[in-house]
Write an enzyme that holds these catalytic residues in place. Structure first.
Site, short mmCIF file in Angstrom:
data_model
loop_
_atom_site.label_atom_id
_atom_site.label_comp_id
_atom_site.label_asym_id
_atom_site.label_seq_id
_atom_site.Cartn_x
_atom_site.Cartn_y
_atom_site.Cartn_z
N CYS A 37 31.69 41.42 40.95
CA CYS A 37 32.49 40.70 41.96
C CYS A 37 32.82 41.72 43.05
CB CYS A 37 33.71 39.99 41.36
SG CYS A 37 34.69 40.87 40.13
N SER A 38 34.09 42.06 43.25
CA SER A 38 34.41 43.08 44.27
C SER A 38 35.69 43.81 43.90
CB SER A 38 34.54 42.43 45.65
OG SER A 38 33.32 41.86 46.05
N CYS A 39 35.85 44.18 42.63
CA CYS A 39 37.07 44.85 42.17
C CYS A 39 37.27 46.15 42.95
CB CYS A 39 36.98 45.15 40.68
SG CYS A 39 36.87 43.65 39.68
N CYS B 49 31.76 47.44 42.41
CA CYS B 49 31.92 46.39 41.42
C CYS B 49 30.74 45.46 41.62
CB CYS B 49 33.24 45.64 41.62
SG CYS B 49 33.37 44.14 40.63
#
Lengths: 210, 224
Positions: free
Chosen positions: A117-119, A114
């Site tokens: 962000c950090s999905c 991601c």
């Protein structure tokens, strides 16, 4: 204003700049204030931490992968509608509302990221590791996946293309790695023990049986 | 929003910090930060898209310098003030000026498993997709929120103005560009779009490599 002086490292026009600069103290200050205002139940925080520290983690995804290796019908259903199939195993919830499983083959290796962000598929893999959330991984794996995989000790064979999945919406991805050689006759539990977290993100491959 | 978060393809970030023995929460406060953020979110005063935007709206220096959970907690503090849940004075002094009218929405410990298991799906009833699988499309350029200047969007800059192919359709999903800004869910068809690495980067690391992104219909135009 005190924050102009003490917290000059922060962008002062943001409200968070009035909190203590040390992050642990910043969290504590927020928790204390919200608790005093009747907005947070500290026992609920303990419950959330317990779930992600002790209950939800890569063992969930590993079971899904092992079942797919062991059962062709399960695998076919998983690749067609993963959300429903993993929900039947109890792996549904926050950050896993829409799941897609992508299958590695000798022609194509899949990697998940991601960049914005950090999905990450929490119900299947738990909370993402530090490297997944790092600027280096987010910035680089879309442009130079092989160079990044090499830092994980993974060298892809010549001729295997890479497909990188950038999780820009609420679809969450799980890689179905290739079943290792020499695993015929292993039980689902024995197969699951070979499935590493990184192999389900695409930065690794499963362990081979000893 | 600075777009410093939009780092896909950026150079200069060094090696990936791999730590095989890393615990789930490296520091005790990391778990606390996650839990405070989820519990505050359960008060229902903002959407997931709004909280993502709040992290992206951190100053460029803060965004770059802060660790993951430090971003979360700082953006949470900003959101709590912006939405009037706490005052800036309360944050600065650490002293509550009284019970919140939202206290009856407090997430109780016994509700935690059910709330986390329920999640928050983004699929909605909505228009049928315009583009069939296999259709060639091009992405909006520049990557931006066309309704809110400097607003939230989920089209990364590296994939702006690039040709791709519709790989799959996912029905209609909440549009982050409006939902992050209190402008409603405005669901749109969502697609997985396949791009050739060579089209994104000029030169692919390896011929045949690909990148997919999940993109809303308004991010796309038919290829003329």
């Amino acid at each position: 204003m005190p924050h102009d002086h003490h917290y000059h490292d922060h962008d002062h026009d943001h409200d968070h700049a009035v909190l203590p600069p040390e992050p642990a103290l910043r969290v504590k200050a927020l928790e204390t204030l919200l608790t005093e205002k009747g907005l947070i139940d500290p026992a609920a925080l303990d419950a959330i931490i317990d779930i992600y520290q002790n209950q939800v983690g890569p063992q969930n995804g590993a079971l899904v992968v092992a079942k797919a290796w062991a059962d062709p019908d399960f695998k076919a259903r998983l690749l067609a509608d993963a959300t429903e199939v993993v929900a039947e195993l109890g792996f549904y919830g926050r950050q896993g509302e829409h799941i897609t499983v992508v299958e590695n083959t000798s022609e194509r290796h899949n990697v998940i990221v991601c960049t914005l962000c950090s999905c990450y598929p929490w119900p299947l893999l738990g909370i993402p590791p530090g490297w997944y959330k790092s600027d280096a991984y987010r910035a680089r794996v879309v442009r130079e996946p092989r160079a990044v995989l090499a830092e994980f000790g993974l060298a892809l064979p010549e001729g295997q293309a890479v497909r990188v999945w950038d999780s820009t919406a609420e679809m969450r991805y799980l890689v179905l790695p290739m079943r290792p050689e020499g695993t015929e006759g292993l039980s689902v539990g024995e197969l699951a023990a070979l499935v590493t977290r990184d192999s389900m993100v695409g930065t690794g491959v499963p362990k081979v049986p000893a | 929003m600075s777009r410093v978060h939009d780092m896909g393809g950026r150079w200069g970030d060094g090696t990936v910090p791999v730590d095989p023995d890393e615990p789930v929460f490296k520091d005790e406060w990391h778990g606390r930060a996650l839990a405070v953020t989820l519990a505050a979110g359960a008060l229902g005063q903002w959407t997931l898209d709004t909280s993502r935007h709040a992290r992206e709206a951190l100053g460029t220096k803060d965004y770059t310098r802060f660790g993951y959970y430090e971003k979360w907690i700082s953006a949470l503090a900003d959101l709590l003030v912006a939405k009037g849940v706490v005052s800036r004075e309360e944050l600065a002094t650490g002293q509550s000026n009284g019970d919140s009218p939202l206290a009856d929405r407090k997430l109780l410990a016994e509700r935690v498993p059910a709330v986390l298991a329920k999640g928050g799906p983004s699929a909605r009833d909505g228009a049928a997709p315009l583009y069939p699988v296999g259709a060639r499309v091009t992405t909006r350029r520049p990557a931006r929120n066309v309704m809110v200047e400097g607003g939230h969007t989920r089209l990364p800059a590296y994939a702006a103005g690039v040709e791709g192919v519709i790989l799959s359709q996912h029905g209609a999903h909440v549009l982050p560009d409006t939902n992050a800004h209190g402008m409603g869910e405005c669901p749109e068809p969502l697609y997985t779009v396949l791009f050739r690495a060579s089209d994104l980067w000029g030169r692919a690391e390896n011929e045949g490599d690909e990148v997919t992104l999940d993109l809303w219909e308004s991010y796309l135009e038919p290829l003329a």
